[in-house]
Design an enzyme around this catalytic site. Structure first.
Site, PDB file in Angstrom:
ATOM      1  CB  VAL A 568       5.295   1.442  -3.770  1.00 53.74           C
ATOM      2  CG1 VAL A 568       5.283   0.475  -2.601  1.00 53.74           C
ATOM      3  CG2 VAL A 568       3.904   1.564  -4.381  1.00 53.74           C
ATOM      4  CG  ASP A 569       3.515   6.955  -5.112  1.00 55.89           C
ATOM      5  OD1 ASP A 569       3.956   7.023  -3.933  1.00 55.89           O
ATOM      6  OD2 ASP A 569       2.377   7.329  -5.435  1.00 55.89           O
ATOM      7  CG  ASP A 570       9.537   8.695  -7.045  1.00 53.05           C
ATOM      8  OD1 ASP A 570      10.101   7.961  -6.218  1.00 53.05           O
ATOM      9  OD2 ASP A 570       9.788   8.672  -8.258  1.00 53.05           O
TER      10      ASP A 570
END
Ligand code: WT7
Length: 699
Positions: A568-570
């Site tokens: 859910v992060d980059d």
């Protein structure tokens, strides 16, 4: 939630709330068939015979053990820990932790005050107390027919010789040693030799696709400043030769320019790939392994280290540019990898175990070297590519060594699945008993193929969720203990308390979907990011105060099964290899003709996720095929082949908010051609940019 934010290497600290920053990513990266169809699949029930013989035979038995591990972690883990040799035992306190940033600095300690040595427990103890003649390592070369083996006694001799050599050249407790070796037996030997003398190893992945480039190596060597680098001249993988020594030469040269001098490069002569006369050599710095190491004694005293002394550093990508040096310590890691290996694969002393990972990644640390050897297992180490000379090679190896436990990654499963069943069914595979998967969510169709075709519908699949940071397996089926749902990692391992939280950090109950966090520490948890404890806290413990934040999204279904939905992060997960979008972006913008770049992950049939880069060129520079290639080459050179973009999308402009933040949500939709789901574009400073990008989609 806030807008998707454009971040560069230094941007993180300025953000108001890490939780807000990641909120919009939830559910953004879900493989097509991963959730919907998986849940409607009938659960796969283990055979009664398998369950009967399994270490954990039923859900009830698991629940009982799990309950104890949560209610009395100290009792649970210290009981297991006594199966190992400790020179001195721990303080009465088995562990001490603070993972709540509101209560001060994050700190995790297990078995503090105890002294032990992981090499001693993984090797010596198997020679002394058990059967030194048991095969520890089978080695299979890239070319069929080329192979070798080492018994536990022989392994001990080899480890001691190298350990003695390292001591001789001045490597001692706490010194860093960089290892850049292919999958030769010398790789686990090197790790164990470092551990034996208390040196801290940092293995850098070296093989083709997953291998680090010279620049990546430079950056990491400059960070950990090793006394010695261990490498080999070249390796043959598949039909390619990779000249590892050349890469090391370049990296050491670059480091020297920055004032970081590595005085010794111990080089293994890998005769099957390259003769020593053809190898470039720097007198005074380079030494042939075979010329020195075998002359050292095969006995070497163990350096007893504190349970909390560092064991190794492993670099991993984060959502900002600079790689993170994940630091693991000795005692807790030892107990945790051994225990997870045993239960997640239902290990029995008669098993032959093969994990297709490279030791340069955490899977190789925990489940090629440490976990299996701590259990006295026989491990297959394979040098080559799993589909060389043809896609049947893996099953050829399974039959040759009578492999019973086979642990691999979804990307390999999908790629072999595409090559057709014939390559599988022409081999017997009847030795197989347990299958394992790691690295990314396994989509149900790949799961079923792995189960039905590879395992002849006979072998439970351990879909193990974990991370470099967690040290060992965290959520996994225990073979034979409960029904499996294709695509679900099922339930937490002993001592692990996963919680799913919403954006505000509230724990969700029952059927739910949100951010995967872990409550409380577990013995295998990493203790810090090397040289940057603040980043450790900011990245993992601040987004949701009171918890360790994994960076993954997760759903829990009505039966309590966990379904991992991706980062859910980059961070993009390419073939199970983590790569930060910011890292690829900064490589791209370092190209003289690139003005700006924005990178997103897109679904990829084999790799799981592919890298999709939107690139804006410097004013006046025309787009060309040549330039596209040179941009991709820049990324390969700076990071490694695995980070090379699959697609460069020319972008006259990027969609930005009025405050200048790039809206990745829109880029992700354009990249995956979900053009009717672009959502609200009215907050863009120039909404026409979107139409321009769509128009350029196929160029
Ligand atoms: C990320 C960690 C753990 C060793 C290999 C990768 C993803 C890993 C699974 C799984 C769903 C998984 C997660 C995680 N991941 N295993 N079984 N199901 N996702 O280690 O490079 O530290 O990457 O890999 O996204 O955060 P890593």
């Amino acid at each position: 939630a806030g807008h998707p934010l454009r971040r560069r290497a230094d941007g993180m600290s300025q953000l108001p709330s890490a939780a807000r920053r990641i909120a919009h990513h939830l559910n953004a990266v879900v493989r097509g068939d991963s959730l919907a169809s998986g849940e409607s699949d009938p659960a796969v029930v283990p055979s009664p015979l398998f369950s009967q013989r399994a270490l954990v035979s039923s859900l009830d038995q698991y629940r009982e053990m799990y309950r104890r591990s949560i209610e009395d972690p100290a009792g649970f883990w210290s009981e297991i820990a006594t199966q190992f040799y400790w020179k001195e035992t721990w303080d009465p306190e088995v562990y001490a932790e603070n993972i709540d940033v509101r209560k001060g600095a994050v700190s995790i300690e297990w078995f503090k005050g105890a002294k032990t040595n992981i090499c001693y427990n993984a090797v010596d103890r198997n020679v002394e107390g058990r059967d030194g003649g048991k095969v520890a390592l089978y080695w299979e070369g890239n070319e069929p027919g080329l192979d070798g083996r080492l018994t536990y006694s022989e392994l001990l001799d080899r480890v001691c010789q190298l350990a003695n050599y390292l001591k001789h050249v001045g490597v001692g407790k706490g010194d860093a040693v960089v290892i850049y070796l292919p999958m030769l037996m010398e790789l686990p030997i090197a790790m164990l030799a470092c551990a034996r003398i208390g040196a801290v190893h940092s293995v850098m992945p070296a093989v083709v696709f997953a291998g680090f480039s010279a620049e990546s190596l430079t950056q990491r060597i400059a960070d950990c400043r090793p006394k010695v680098v261990l490498t080999c001249n070249a390796v043959q993988r598949g039909s390619k030769t990779i000249f590892l020594k050349d890469i090391v030469d370049t990296a050491l040269g670059e480091c020297a320019k920055d004032g970081v001098h590595v005085g010794l490069c111990l080089t293994y002569e890998n005769l099957s790939a390259m003769k020593r006369d053809d190898t470039k050599w720097q007198e005074g710095r380079d030494v042939w392994w075979q010329d020195v190491v075998p002359n050292f004694p095969t006995k070497c005293e163990v350096e007893w280290v504190d349970a909390e002394d560092p064991l190794f550093l492993l670099y991993t990508s984060g959502s900002t540019g600079k790689p993170k040096g994940v630091l693991h310590t000795t005692g807790g890691y030892m107990v945790y990898t051994a225990t997870t290996f045993k239960y997640a694969f239902d290990y029995k002393p008669t098993d032959i175990y093969w994990c297709t990972a490279d030791c340069g990644w955490i899977t190789g640390h925990s489940y090629i070297t440490y976990g299996p050897l701590l259990n006295g297992a026989t491990v297959v180490v394979y040098e080559g590519a799993p589909n060389y000379p043809d896609p049947g090679r893996s099953w050829d190896i399974v039959d040759k060594y009578k492999v019973t436990i086979f642990y691999t990654a979804p990307t390999l499963i999908r790629s072999l699945m595409r090559d057709g069943d014939d390559y599988v069914t022409r081999y017997s595979r009847k030795s197989l008993r347990v299958l394992g998967s790691v690295g990314e969510p396994i989509n149900p169709s790949a799961w079923r193929w792995f189960f039905n075709v590879v395992g002849d519908s006979r072998c439970p699949i351990s879909d193990t969720w974990w991370q470099t940071e967690t040290g060992g397996i965290m959520i996994t089926p225990l073979p034979g203990a409960w029904p499996q749902k294709p695509g679900s990692a099922t339930f937490p391992f002993f001592g692990v308390q996963p919680v799913i939280v919403d954006e505000k950090g509230n724990e969700l109950e029952g059927e739910c979907s949100g951010y995967l966090c872990i409550k409380k520490s577990w013995p295998g948890a990493f203790r810090t990011l090397y040289g940057d404890h603040e980043r450790y806290e900011t990245t993992y413990f601040k987004p949701f105060a009171g918890y360790y934040f994994s960076g993954d999204g997760c759903r829990r279904d009505k039966d309590g099964y966990h379904w991992l939905t991706g980062r859910v992060d980059d961070v993009i997960n390419v073939s199970g290899h983590r790569i930060g979008t910011a890292e690829v972006e900064s490589a791209l913008v370092s190209h003289a003709q690139c003005a700006e770049a924005a990178v997103v992950g897109v679904e990829h049939e084999v790799k799981g996720q592919g890298i999709y880069a939107f690139v804006t060129l410097v004013e006046g520079v025309p787009y060309s095929e040549e330039l596209r290639k040179s941009l991709i080459l820049t990324v390969r050179n700076q990071i490694g082949a695995f980070a090379a973009p699959d697609k460069i999308h020319w972008a006259p402009g990027l969609p930005k908010t009025r405050s200048g933040k790039i809206m990745r949500r829109i880029l992700r939709k354009i990249a995956s051609r979900q053009l009717n789901e672009l959502g609200d574009t009215s907050t863009l400073s120039d909404p026409t940019v979107v139409d321009q990008l769509i128009a350029l989609s196929d160029h």
